[in-house]
Enzyme design. Structure first.
Site, PDB file in Angstrom:
ATOM      1  N   LYS A  61     -76.061  50.955  32.217  1.00 58.28           N
ATOM      2  CA  LYS A  61     -77.134  50.183  32.834  1.00 58.28           C
ATOM      3  C   LYS A  61     -77.441  50.701  34.238  1.00 58.28           C
ATOM      4  O   LYS A  61     -78.604  50.723  34.660  1.00 58.28           O
ATOM      5  CB  LYS A  61     -76.756  48.702  32.882  1.00 58.28           C
ATOM      6  CG  LYS A  61     -77.932  47.789  33.227  1.00 58.28           C
ATOM      7  CD  LYS A  61     -77.540  46.331  33.183  1.00 58.28           C
ATOM      8  CE  LYS A  61     -77.314  45.844  31.778  1.00 58.28           C
ATOM      9  NZ  LYS A  61     -77.042  44.385  31.730  1.00 58.28           N
ATOM     10  N   GLU A  73     -75.354  40.127  30.952  1.00 54.58           N
ATOM     11  CA  GLU A  73     -75.639  39.864  32.359  1.00 54.58           C
ATOM     12  C   GLU A  73     -77.123  40.147  32.589  1.00 54.58           C
ATOM     13  O   GLU A  73     -77.610  41.227  32.226  1.00 54.58           O
ATOM     14  CB  GLU A  73     -74.794  40.763  33.250  1.00 54.58           C
ATOM     15  CG  GLU A  73     -73.291  40.538  33.099  1.00 54.58           C
ATOM     16  CD  GLU A  73     -72.494  41.557  33.890  1.00 54.58           C
ATOM     17  OE1 GLU A  73     -72.510  41.480  35.141  1.00 54.58           O
ATOM     18  OE2 GLU A  73     -71.875  42.435  33.269  1.00 54.58           O
ATOM     19  N   ARG A 132     -67.824  50.601  21.805  1.00 58.69           N
ATOM     20  CA  ARG A 132     -69.218  50.497  22.211  1.00 58.69           C
ATOM     21  C   ARG A 132     -70.018  51.616  21.535  1.00 58.69           C
ATOM     22  O   ARG A 132     -69.465  52.617  21.088  1.00 58.69           O
ATOM     23  CB  ARG A 132     -69.348  50.606  23.726  1.00 58.69           C
ATOM     24  CG  ARG A 132     -68.933  51.957  24.283  1.00 58.69           C
ATOM     25  CD  ARG A 132     -69.044  51.995  25.800  1.00 58.69           C
ATOM     26  NE  ARG A 132     -70.419  51.806  26.238  1.00 58.69           N
ATOM     27  CZ  ARG A 132     -70.754  51.608  27.507  1.00 58.69           C
ATOM     28  NH1 ARG A 132     -69.829  51.556  28.444  1.00 58.69           N
ATOM     29  NH2 ARG A 132     -72.029  51.458  27.830  1.00 58.69           N
TER      30      ARG A 132
END
Length: 560
Positions: free
Chosen positions: A273, A37, A263
């Site tokens: 983020k 994104e 992850r």
């Protein structure tokens, strides 16, 4: 695509692909994608996914697309898009002509939503967000059906078209998938798939006032691009049933398969983020490319190499369960790569002036120094030597302990690649008592050779000629956080390391570094690995970033 499958590397994802190839599932096609994104810069966690997705495509002679999943205009920008593109290219990967945007598919996604309405699998809901949350239920209690759940197809189509036309305020209506309000998986309790959002999009401007939710757009974008393996992190595991439900309702033929992996969690680092944005916006760091940041651009500016990052990602492997990786392993990979490729140089971080009393006043010698002691093919460079030098301040002690092998009263030391010098006297500041200058003598017969009388000189220190040295600023970067797992802390900012940056402004570098190119890396002998700062260093102001010390000072790497 060939019939051959790679023997290495292997992991559970490649095992799935190998099994599919054996049965010719998907007609032997292997197609992956990396879908960030564009609402921030990518970081080391994304780099792991980049290496995995592009690596699988490489290993199986398949394809990997780069797609910007830009379905939420708030916070998205072309700056982030360009940074993502630049960072992935720098990491060494190429998507050829397969650069896509979810926003490319806005019209198709809208028509998919219309199909769901027509088939009775979606409806326009007029509950506000708080009401939707209240009716969603809990892990132990089922949700309640929206009073708007049974609107007719015709009414839903009309309302959805009017949503698109901009007749309603933000939050007045949403489009929800009609699945099961009693599902044990809360994600499947009639999730919102479209919302009204009057926010200009960085690519489509004000063309749209409704935007698809990520879960709806993501899987359909995969399907539209012919992706076979939708590889994502474990946080999306609960969303997989929704992913599958959407593609089963709308896609015929080849359907993408979602596979989750752990992850990357890195010690002394935050990779959220949201938290990285907070660090940038509140100016705890100097932007996304601050060398203390775990972003790819920050690591590149600090001096990490793409090869080191790829080696790190390969070394940690692909796991099914979350775990915390020691950042020392990443630093080890960087150190190993730079040790192999970085030329050597000399730089004094905290200068102490040394006068060699018996050296000729106007004489300047050119001392030949190897650019890499283990690699003769990297050649040599000449470093000027003169009567007045600079050495590191901590290479002299007025009252040294027995095992101190550097300079002090009654002591000798060898200057790297040059002569043996002996302490004779010192000059002190009358007010502070600090040593400001040393006076030494040199043995002219010891240029790169032992003393003629066979005496032992155990210490070796680096130096630069005072009259030829280049002024430099050196930034000593350390870990941004002082605790191992700041990501687990609610008030993570409380654990910022106050010593994550020390700036030294009176450094002196050897003359050969004067025109060093931005981004070039060196091993400063005895000090560590350093990189010419790509943003702040100029021909008038030489700035170096410390990449990593010569040895890890926080943790030990097993077997090293």
């Amino acid at each position: 695509m060939t019939d051959e499958t790679p023997s290495t590397p292997t992991d559970f994802i490649r095992d799935i692909i190998n099994d599919d190839l054996k049965t010719n599932k998907n007609n032997g096609k292997v197609a992956t994608r990396f879908p960030p994104e564009p609402n921030g810069y990518i970081h080391i966690g994304h780099a792991k996914s980049v290496c995995l997705n592009f690596g699988i495509a490489r290993d199986y002679k398949g394809t990997c697309n780069l797609r910007l999943d830009d379905t939420d205009p708030a916070g998205e920008s072309m700056e982030y898009v360009q940074s993502i593109i630049n960072d992935i290219r720098w990491l060494g990967f190429d998507w050829e002509d397969r650069l896509f945007y979810a926003s490319d598919y806005f019209e198709k996604l809208y028509q998919f939503a219309v199909e769901l309405i027509k088939s009775g699998n979606a409806y326009v809901c007029s509950l506000n967000p708080d009401e939707v949350r209240e009716q969603r239920g809990t892990f132990t209690e089922p949700g309640k059906e929206s009073p708007y759940r049974n609107r007719s197809v015709e009414e839903n189509l009309d309302l959805f078209q009017r949503m698109r036309a901009g007749e309603f305020a933000d939050g007045a209506h949403t489009l929800r998938a009609k699945i099961d309000m009693a599902s044990p998986n809360i994600v499947m309790r009639d999730p919102v798939i479209y919302r009204i959002k009057r926010e200009p999009h960085y690519r489509t401007g004000t063309q749209w006032v409704i935007y698809p939710m990520y879960d709806f757009a993501h899987c359909l974008s995969d399907a539209l691009e012919g992706i076979v393996y939708s590889i994502c992190t474990l946080e999306f595991e609960n969303n997989r049933p929704l992913y599958d439900w959407i593609v089963e309702k709308l896609i015929t033929g080849l359907r993408p398969r979602q596979i989750e992996f752990a992850r990357l969690n890195l010690s002394y680092t935050v990779l959220s983020k949201r938290r990285l944005i907070e660090l940038v916006e509140k100016k705890y760091v100097r932007g996304w490319d601050d060398p203390r940041m775990p972003t790819v651009s920050g690591m590149r500016r600090r001096g990490y190499t793409a090869e080191a990052i790829r080696n790190f990602c390969a070394g940690i492997g692909v796991a099914k369960n979350d775990n915390l990786i020691d950042v020392a392993l990443l630093e080890h990979c960087v150190r190993e790569d730079l040790n192999e490729h970085a030329p050597r140089a000399m730089c004094i971080l905290r200068p102490l002036r040394v006068v060699i009393d018996n050296y000729p006043d106007n004489q300047v010698e050119q001392i030949a120094c190897a650019n890499h002691p283990q690699k003769p093919d990297m050649g040599t460079r000449n470093v000027p030597f003169s009567k007045v030098l600079y050495i590191e301040r901590d290479d002299f002690m007025e009252d040294p302990p027995k095992k101190y092998h550097r300079l002090g009263p009654g002591r000798e030391v060898r200057l790297r690649n040059a002569y043996v010098i002996k302490f004779e006297s010192m000059v002190k500041d009358e007010k502070t008592g600090d040593v400001t200058e040393l006076h030494c003598s040199y043995d002219p017969a010891t240029l790169n050779g032992p003393p003629a009388d066979g005496r032992k000189v155990p210490g070796v220190i680096h130096w630069v000629s005072a009259g030829h040295a280049v002024p430099a600023e050196v930034r000593l970067y350390d870990r941004l956080f002082s605790i191992e797992n700041p990501g687990n802390e609610e008030d993570f900012l409380k654990y910022l390391n106050p010593d994550s940056l020390e700036t030294l402004t009176t450094c002196r570098a050897e003359q050969n570094l004067k025109n060093a190119a931005a981004g070039s890396r060196f091993q400063f002998e005895r000090l560590g690995y350093f990189c010419v700062d790509a943003k702040d260093s100029t021909s008038e102001r030489l700035v170096f970033n410390r990449v990593v010390p010569l040895r890890d000072s926080w943790a030990k790497i097993a077997g090293k």
